[in-house]
Scaffold this active site. Sequence first.
Site, short mmCIF file in Angstrom:
data_model
loop_
_atom_site.label_atom_id
_atom_site.label_comp_id
_atom_site.label_asym_id
_atom_site.label_seq_id
_atom_site.Cartn_x
_atom_site.Cartn_y
_atom_site.Cartn_z
N GLY A 1 39.07 26.66 37.13
CA GLY A 1 40.00 27.64 37.69
C GLY A 1 41.21 27.83 36.80
O GLY A 1 41.12 27.79 35.57
N SER A 2 42.35 28.01 37.44
CA SER A 2 43.55 28.38 36.69
C SER A 2 44.03 27.30 35.72
O SER A 2 44.82 27.59 34.81
CB SER A 2 44.68 28.72 37.65
OG SER A 2 44.26 29.78 38.49
N THR A 3 43.60 26.05 35.91
CA THR A 3 44.07 25.02 34.97
C THR A 3 43.56 25.33 33.57
O THR A 3 44.14 24.89 32.57
CB THR A 3 43.57 23.62 35.37
OG1 THR A 3 42.15 23.66 35.53
CG2 THR A 3 44.20 23.18 36.69
N LYS B 1 43.78 28.02 32.17
CA LYS B 1 44.69 28.97 31.52
C LYS B 1 45.53 28.29 30.46
O LYS B 1 46.06 28.94 29.55
CB LYS B 1 45.58 29.64 32.58
CG LYS B 1 44.77 30.60 33.45
CD LYS B 1 45.55 31.09 34.66
CE LYS B 1 44.67 31.98 35.52
NZ LYS B 1 45.27 32.26 36.83
#
Lengths: 498, 485
Positions: free
Chosen positions: B215-217, B219
């Site tokens: 997920g966003s980690t 990024k």
Amino acid sequence: MLSPGTTVQADPPAPVVRLPRRRGIEFSLIVVAVLLSVYGYCAVGIARTGSVPPGAAGYGAGLGVLALLAHLAVRLRAPYADPLLLPIAVLLNGLGLVLIYRLDLETPADRAAPTQLVWSTLGVGLFIAVVVLLRDHRVLQRYTYVSVVTALVLLVLPVFFPSVNGARIWLRIAGFSIQPGEFAKVLLAVFFAGYLAANRNALAYTGRRVWLLQLPTGRVLGPIVAIWLLSVGVLVLERDLGTSLLFFGLFVVLLYVATGRTGWIAVGLLLAACGAFAVGWLEPHVHSRVEDWLHPFASIEAGRGPNQLAQSLFAFADGGLLGTGLGLGHSILIGFAVKSDFILATAGEELGLAGLSAIFLLYGLLVERGYRAGLALRDPFGRLLAVGLASIVALQVFVIAGGVTGLIPLTGMAMPFLAQGGSSVVTNWIIVALLLRLSDSARGGPEAAKAKAEAKAETKAKAKAKAKAKAKAKAKAQAGGNAEGKAGGETEEERVAP
Amino acid sequence: MTRYIRHAAAFCALLLLALLVNATRIQLVQARSYDENPANRRHTIARYGQPRGDILVGGKPVTGSKDSGEQFRYERTYKNGPLYAPVTGFASQVYGTNLLEDTEDDLLAGTDPLLSPLPLWNDLTRARNPGGDVVTTLDPAAQQAAYAGLGARRGAVAALEPSTGRILALVSTPSYDPEELSGTDSAVARAWMRLNEAADKPMLNRAVRQTYPPGSTFKVVTAAAALDSGVVEDVDEPTKSPDPYRLPGSSVRLVNEVEGCADASLRYAFAWSCNTVFAKLGVAVGAAAMRAKAAEFGFNDRQLRIPFGVSPSTFDTRVDEAQLALSSIGQYNTRATPLQMAMVAGAVANNGSVRTPHLVERTTTDDGDTVSATGQHTLRQAMNPATAVRLRELMTDVVERGTGTHAAIPGATVGGKSGTAQHGIHNSGTPYAWFIAWAKADDSMEPAVAVAVVVEDAEDERGDISGGGDAAPIARAVMEAVLAP
């Protein structure tokens, strides 16, 4: 007995010779044998608990007293006997007790060593009885036919008792189980020796000629066929392949030694092979043994885990050259019969190839000494009996040792002196007693004295070794009277009438 | 007759010779093959015939041995079994070994030749060395904090020291007690069945053997790629991203869960986790550069051993632009283990270089002499040091005023990144809550810890908030435990 064409001459006045008795050597060797056994006993304790087991002194004393009593009997009654036989028996028996005691540590609920010690005591008692009471082995020749009848009765008895682990070889009486087949071995050896000594010449003559085969006459062929039938019968009725093999092997060896006829011994072997083959196919118990021998790891591949033979091979392999040390192996994995039929696997694992070879060589020495007595004796019955008894030991060792090491199909049989089994220990002590008696007359009889005297006279002219050989050659020539007329490869010397 | 007796004697001699030759064949020539037969239990008996060496955490053994008195004498015991199970694994008489018990088995069982005083000495004497000990890098306080933080939820924590790669915590919940598998009785078989059939897979080591969509980690990786490749030169410059963002070559519109992402700067987008910005950045960087960057962080590495194997984290190498856009925000086929995400946070904290993570500090003989020590290797430089400086800034912002405020620790600089990963058919599963972070005490020069937390069954409302809400407090507890003097 003289064969034609030998000259007879009067005995020269025999000089007085002191024949070697060698009792001192025997005593020293017995001390060594007892000490070795006690050492093994201590080694087991030290390996398992780190301290000398409390029973060591008692064990040593017990074994020592037994050995000493046996030694005294020999010293008194068979002074000229071979000094190696008794120490070897003591050492093997002591070692067997150590191995059984060692395996008892794994099965505290089922101790076999005390019972084995009792049987060993009984064995030594009978040994002493035989040495003391049997003054001359030729007495046994009178009992040739009594022996065979007794042997047959003993062999047939277990058929009326329940089978144990697929073999009907046991008598259970008052808590003791006896294997009468063990005693029958000695009796049969006596019978074979007596029968063949009496009928040697008749057997050597050929009878009817059938096609290419020269058959002996029916009168002498009958017993041979009977014996063959007996061994096959034992096999079928008692599912005891080992004993059957032993009887047949013993008979073939003695027949050959008595007559020198190889031709129809080959026929006999062929018959035996056919019989064994047929039984092997028809009898599932025997058939499975052959299958296991061919494919010891089949059960592993089938996912049933290793069978006894595979476990036995694992034990031997684990021993390697020097062994794990007494008390440190895992031969108990073999499970059932580890103290009896598979005792050698424990020896192989814990003493290694070195120890196993030593044990084999001890047996070899025992057999060789038996044969040596046979060679030195004069009367055909004595010669055949000595060869027969030595062959019993040799064949037993081969059949069971070969079985547990995967050389031949496994057959249940006790390793002489080593394995748990009262009847076996007692029988083997009797065998050793008889061999001692035979070697006593071989080394201490009048012919031996004469040979010795002549040898002494000849040392002036010849080297000692040559003289010895000559004396031996003489001794052999004395034995003459075989069907061939003269023994090949021997110098034709003047013979002395016995 | 004499001649025939001699023949018979020769025959007996032949039998004796056959026995001797055959014994040599069995005991010497073929001995090895018999010894190595799997059905031969001697090896196993010898192996369990002495106490097994211990696995040490914080200088104290977390394992033991008890004498059962049975054929396989010594059985493995565990102090705090469930807590350390993802590290120790089990050592079972029936089911073998895994994890550290497996990779260090020779040493623990005493068969490692390095334990011998002299080479080949033991082959000669048949002696066995007492089992050696394995000294781990774990920090017992951090391990305990992670385990307590996860509590009854399913999830995993991996924490490491960025400058060395020493693994400080490795936790997976629900866990199990490996002691249940020691021994040979029927209870062991029952425990094995139960543990293997349990729906929540207590024997699965989620920290290293399970990959999740990060997920966003992820990024963090995308941002590093954008900065390193020069796609973004100033983190405060607007990125010209539309909101919503239509994935290139498809009609799917990617939306955000927060406001203000249209044309947001990298700093804002990072702090508030704008999907649109990072998806567009990933496409701008390009598939090859993104793949290379992910690989530099450790993705797609099948070789990593810590010393036991780690499931490879993946970044799909054959993607079209739409898939690349999704991959860049940690969806599609991007998957990572918690340990991999801790390495990502660690790379940021350690000036851009990734240290090989390892669990074993050194191995010793039973009386404490060192047998071998694990060296430290730089795995690779994952980004320019300058990029790392800027990313630390961005990650610090997340904790100070973004989605990760729950991770703040007084007296320390903390940088983090939250994440939520949808999964399941049409993203129907409960989203995974992620948080990755690093912390540097104010009075020290270097960050002391990097951590990744994943919670499988986050109960919160959807959104990155849950990453910050569920996982960040656990990360903070772990970091506090490490930072505590």
